[in-house]
Motif scaffolding. Structure first.
Motif, PDB file in Angstrom:
ATOM      1  N   UNK A  44       0.840  -1.213   0.000  1.00 38.33           N
ATOM      2  CA  UNK A  44       0.000   0.000   0.000  1.00 38.33           C
ATOM      3  C   UNK A  44       0.869   1.255   0.000  1.00 38.33           C
ATOM      4  N   UNK A  45       2.003   1.198   0.704  1.00 37.24           N
ATOM      5  CA  UNK A  45       2.925   2.334   0.707  1.00 37.24           C
ATOM      6  C   UNK A  45       3.460   2.588  -0.703  1.00 37.24           C
ATOM      7  N   UNK A  46       3.862   1.515  -1.386  1.00 35.41           N
ATOM      8  CA  UNK A  46       4.401   1.671  -2.750  1.00 35.41           C
ATOM      9  C   UNK A  46       3.358   2.305  -3.668  1.00 35.41           C
ATOM     10  N   UNK A  47       2.121   1.881  -3.507  1.00 32.91           N
ATOM     11  CA  UNK A  47       1.067   2.428  -4.372  1.00 32.91           C
ATOM     12  C   UNK A  47       0.796   3.892  -4.056  1.00 32.91           C
ATOM     13  N   UNK A  48       0.774   4.226  -2.780  1.00 31.04           N
ATOM     14  CA  UNK A  48       0.481   5.610  -2.396  1.00 31.04           C
ATOM     15  C   UNK A  48       1.635   6.539  -2.742  1.00 31.04           C
ATOM     16  N   UNK A  49       2.836   6.145  -2.328  1.00 32.84           N
ATOM     17  CA  UNK A  49       3.974   7.067  -2.457  1.00 32.84           C
ATOM     18  C   UNK A  49       4.536   7.058  -3.879  1.00 32.84           C
ATOM     19  N   UNK A  50       4.918   5.894  -4.356  1.00 30.62           N
ATOM     20  CA  UNK A  50       5.713   5.857  -5.591  1.00 30.62           C
ATOM     21  C   UNK A  50       4.847   5.848  -6.851  1.00 30.62           C
ATOM     22  N   UNK A  51       3.727   5.123  -6.816  1.00 25.12           N
ATOM     23  CA  UNK A  51       2.880   5.103  -8.012  1.00 25.12           C
ATOM     24  C   UNK A  51       2.049   6.383  -8.073  1.00 25.12           C
ATOM     25  N   UNK A  52       1.174   6.608  -7.119  1.00 21.37           N
ATOM     26  CA  UNK A  52       0.328   7.801  -7.170  1.00 21.37           C
ATOM     27  C   UNK A  52       1.176   9.071  -7.165  1.00 21.37           C
TER      28      UNK A  52
END
Ligand SMILES: C[S@@+](CC[C@H](N)C(=O)[O-])C[C@H]1O[C@@H](n2cnc3c(N)ncnc32)[C@H](O)[C@@H]1O
Length: 234
Positions: A44-52
């Motif tokens: 979820x961190x990867x999706x929030x920080x790096x992707x979004x």
């Protein structure tokens, strides 16, 4: 021995991972005294920080190139691959990651086992990594892990990234991966209109990225972090 399988050994020759395991599942570097990803959820961190933070998956196009400082467990790469596959973009996603201390395949497998959602992408990755590959060919992705200190390897890299994932350990514990010189090298290796995102909102990192030529925006952070940082090459 392939770089990916090299490990520190103790005096008896046994492999020493250099990791502790928080709650048995989150790897924590003993050298840097910092976890590889958020205790609140690495995927979820990867999706929030790096992707979004980089406007993804919306900016994906064939041949889109992501670069990363800090490959770690490979979880961030796998989050990007899952997003790429779900977006149904033609062609391949290119991914280049810079890593000084590659983890062993068993340590990566243990870390990634906490994310059953990623099993469909992690198994093929782990099989290649266990065989010593640092060039990875996965369905929908061509990746390369450039082993060595990013302060030496990034300046001589010939690529340009459309999006950067800046994922060193915390700037207080891993300052060499957040220096002004390295942020300038990140900017020099960013395609026109390219972007970066990072979980940190440390002032000196933000200033270094601005001096390197990026716009710098403060955004809501993930988990217990109030803020994160993202921007585009101005
Ligand atoms: C927070 S972890 C990265 C987590 C990773 N993105 C993942 O998905 O697990 C930070 C990584 O930066 C690497 N690192 C620290 N200093 C470095 C340096 N000078 N050059 C390259 N990599 C470095 C560490 O070995 C570690 O793997």
């Amino acid at each position: 021995m392939a770089a990916a399988q090299q490990g520190v050994t103790d005096q008896t020759g046994d492999a020493v991972s250099g990791l502790d395991w928080r709650d048995g599942v989150v790897p924590v570097s003993r050298r840097f005294d910092d976890p590889y990803f958020s205790l609140a959820g690495g995927l979820d961190e990867a999706r929030h920080v790096f992707l979004a933070g980089n406007g993804l998956p919306g900016r994906f196009r064939p041949g889109f190139h992501i670069a990363e400082l800090g490959f770690g467990t490979g979880l961030t790469m796998l989050a990007a691959l899952m997003a790429w596959r779900a977006a149904g973009v033609a062609g391949v996603l290119r991914y280049t990651s810079f890593e000084a201390c590659p983890l062993s395949a068993p340590d990566m497998a243990r870390a990634l086992a906490a994310f059953p959602e990623a099993a469909s992408v992690s198994s093929a990755f782990l099989a290649q990594w266990a065989a010593g590959a640092t060039r990875l060919v996965l369905d929908g992705m061509e990746a390369e892990v450039i082993v060595g200190d990013a302060r030496a390897t990034l300046p001589v890299w010939t690529g340009l990234a459309d999006a950067w994932f800046l994922d060193g350990f915390s700037p207080a514990k891993n300052p060499e991966l957040w220096s002004a010189d390295l942020m300038a090298a990140v900017a020099r290796h960013t395609a026109p209109g390219g972007s970066f995102a990072t979980y940190t909102a440390a002032g000196h990192v933000r200033r270094a990225l601005a001096a390197a030529g990026f716009t710098v925006d403060r955004l809501p952070g993930f988990g217990r972090k109030r803020h994160m940082t993202a921007g585009v090459l101005a």
